[in-house]
Design a protein around this motif. Structure first.
Motif, PDB file in Angstrom:
ATOM      1  N   UNK A 152     -34.549 -65.100 -32.560  1.00  0.00           N
ATOM      2  CA  UNK A 152     -34.977 -63.944 -31.764  1.00  0.00           C
ATOM      3  C   UNK A 152     -35.033 -64.319 -30.284  1.00  0.00           C
ATOM      4  N   UNK A 153     -35.568 -65.504 -30.001  1.00  0.00           N
ATOM      5  CA  UNK A 153     -35.655 -65.960 -28.614  1.00  0.00           C
ATOM      6  C   UNK A 153     -34.254 -66.165 -28.026  1.00  0.00           C
ATOM      7  N   UNK A 154     -33.342 -66.739 -28.797  1.00  0.00           N
ATOM      8  CA  UNK A 154     -31.963 -66.925 -28.319  1.00  0.00           C
ATOM      9  C   UNK A 154     -31.279 -65.579 -28.072  1.00  0.00           C
ATOM     10  N   UNK A 155     -31.536 -64.601 -28.952  1.00  0.00           N
ATOM     11  CA  UNK A 155     -30.956 -63.274 -28.750  1.00  0.00           C
ATOM     12  C   UNK A 155     -31.501 -62.645 -27.472  1.00  0.00           C
ATOM     13  N   UNK A 156     -32.800 -62.804 -27.226  1.00  0.00           N
ATOM     14  CA  UNK A 156     -33.393 -62.276 -26.004  1.00  0.00           C
ATOM     15  C   UNK A 156     -32.782 -62.949 -24.775  1.00  0.00           C
ATOM     16  N   UNK A 157     -32.639 -64.275 -24.848  1.00  0.00           N
ATOM     17  CA  UNK A 157     -32.042 -64.990 -23.725  1.00  0.00           C
ATOM     18  C   UNK A 157     -30.594 -64.547 -23.497  1.00  0.00           C
ATOM     19  N   UNK A 158     -29.862 -64.349 -24.590  1.00  0.00           N
ATOM     20  CA  UNK A 158     -28.472 -63.891 -24.460  1.00  0.00           C
ATOM     21  C   UNK A 158     -28.426 -62.511 -23.821  1.00  0.00           C
ATOM     22  N   UNK A 159     -29.334 -61.617 -24.208  1.00  0.00           N
ATOM     23  CA  UNK A 159     -29.385 -60.288 -23.612  1.00  0.00           C
ATOM     24  C   UNK A 159     -29.722 -60.377 -22.126  1.00  0.00           C
ATOM     25  N   UNK A 160     -30.672 -61.239 -21.790  1.00  0.00           N
ATOM     26  CA  UNK A 160     -31.063 -61.388 -20.383  1.00  0.00           C
ATOM     27  C   UNK A 160     -29.887 -61.935 -19.570  1.00  0.00           C
ATOM     28  N   UNK A 161     -29.191 -62.928 -20.097  1.00  0.00           N
ATOM     29  CA  UNK A 161     -28.036 -63.495 -19.394  1.00  0.00           C
ATOM     30  C   UNK A 161     -26.934 -62.441 -19.249  1.00  0.00           C
ATOM     31  N   UNK A 162     -26.693 -61.677 -20.302  1.00  0.00           N
ATOM     32  CA  UNK A 162     -25.685 -60.620 -20.228  1.00  0.00           C
ATOM     33  C   UNK A 162     -26.093 -59.571 -19.196  1.00  0.00           C
ATOM     34  N   UNK A 163     -27.368 -59.213 -19.171  1.00  0.00           N
ATOM     35  CA  UNK A 163     -27.857 -58.244 -18.190  1.00  0.00           C
ATOM     36  C   UNK A 163     -27.677 -58.772 -16.773  1.00  0.00           C
ATOM     37  N   UNK A 164     -28.005 -60.044 -16.561  1.00  0.00           N
ATOM     38  CA  UNK A 164     -27.837 -60.655 -15.234  1.00  0.00           C
ATOM     39  C   UNK A 164     -26.361 -60.666 -14.841  1.00  0.00           C
ATOM     40  N   UNK A 165     -25.496 -61.018 -15.780  1.00  0.00           N
ATOM     41  CA  UNK A 165     -24.060 -61.070 -15.513  1.00  0.00           C
ATOM     42  C   UNK A 165     -23.520 -59.680 -15.168  1.00  0.00           C
ATOM     43  N   UNK A 166     -23.906 -58.687 -15.935  1.00  0.00           N
ATOM     44  CA  UNK A 166     -23.448 -57.314 -15.669  1.00  0.00           C
ATOM     45  C   UNK A 166     -23.986 -56.830 -14.322  1.00  0.00           C
ATOM     46  N   UNK A 167     -25.246 -57.150 -14.025  1.00  0.00           N
ATOM     47  CA  UNK A 167     -25.827 -56.775 -12.739  1.00  0.00           C
ATOM     48  C   UNK A 167     -25.068 -57.438 -11.595  1.00  0.00           C
ATOM     49  N   UNK A 168     -24.731 -58.708 -11.767  1.00  0.00           N
ATOM     50  CA  UNK A 168     -23.964 -59.429 -10.748  1.00  0.00           C
ATOM     51  C   UNK A 168     -22.600 -58.788 -10.535  1.00  0.00           C
ATOM     52  N   UNK A 169     -21.911 -58.456 -11.626  1.00  0.00           N
ATOM     53  CA  UNK A 169     -20.581 -57.837 -11.523  1.00  0.00           C
ATOM     54  C   UNK A 169     -20.683 -56.485 -10.805  1.00  0.00           C
ATOM     55  N   UNK A 170     -21.659 -55.682 -11.182  1.00  0.00           N
ATOM     56  CA  UNK A 170     -21.822 -54.372 -10.550  1.00  0.00           C
ATOM     57  C   UNK A 170     -22.178 -54.533  -9.072  1.00  0.00           C
ATOM     58  N   UNK A 171     -23.081 -55.451  -8.766  1.00  0.00           N
ATOM     59  CA  UNK A 171     -23.458 -55.697  -7.371  1.00  0.00           C
ATOM     60  C   UNK A 171     -22.277 -56.165  -6.545  1.00  0.00           C
ATOM     61  N   UNK A 172     -21.502 -57.095  -7.092  1.00  0.00           N
ATOM     62  CA  UNK A 172     -20.316 -57.594  -6.384  1.00  0.00           C
ATOM     63  C   UNK A 172     -19.321 -56.469  -6.142  1.00  0.00           C
TER      64      UNK A 172
END
Length: 169
Positions: free
Chosen positions: A48-68
């Motif tokens: 569960x913790x790994x899934x949460x971390x994966x979601x957070x990393x994916x969210x950060x990555x998507x946010x970075x792509x959109x911001x860029x």
């Protein structure tokens, strides 16, 4: 048949007389079960913790792509606006130059002013029909030397090429 729990086991055929045999659970078995359940709980928590971390990393990555992407588009828009402003400035300068040229053309379009300037400042005189020289441009007035090099008249194309390539012949 698959036994899912070890509370009891069946020996022999159960069609005639089913008998249940109770399994005695010892302290070691209880300890092993508790340990296994704790390991399962820990493993599930880690998943569960790994899934949460994966979601957070994916969210950060998507946010970075959109911001860029947004920053890139704004920079393109800014560049285009700056180029547009430069073109407008150049157009206004050209328009003012065109207006100035139109004013100057209007000044010099008067034939009387041109004639007076030509006679007074440039000391020109009006042409006289008796002094005019007429030239016939259709007549060939340039003479060519015919003895320049060898004459290629009467020779075939192959002979001309040979004479140009092999000039010692």
């Amino acid at each position: 048949m698959i036994i899912t729990s070890k509370k009891f086991s069946v020996e022999g055929s159960t069609a005639l007389s089913p008998q249940k045999k109770e399994v005695i659970i010892t302290e070691d078995d209880k300890y092993k079960k508790i340990k296994e359940s704790q390991k399962d709980i820990l493993r599930r928590k880690k998943q569960i913790q790994l899934k949460r971390q994966a979601r957070i990393i994916a969210f950060i990555f998507i946010t970075f792509i959109i911001g860029f992407t947004v920053i890139y588009r704004y920079s393109k828009i800014y560049t285009l606006q700056r180029e547009f402003a430069n073109v407008q400035d150049k157009a206004s300068v050209l328009k003012s130059q065109n207006d100035d040229l139109n004013k100057r053309l209007m000044m010099y379009s008067n034939i009387d002013e041109i004639q007076s300037k030509a006679t007074e400042e440039l000391h020109m005189i009006e042409p006289d029909n008796t002094k005019a020289v007429f030239v016939d441009l259709n007549k060939n007035s340039v003479k060519l030397q015919k003895n320049y090099g060898e004459s290629n008249q009467g020779k075939s194309i192959v002979e001309v090429i040979e004479s140009k390539l092999f000039f010692w012949r």
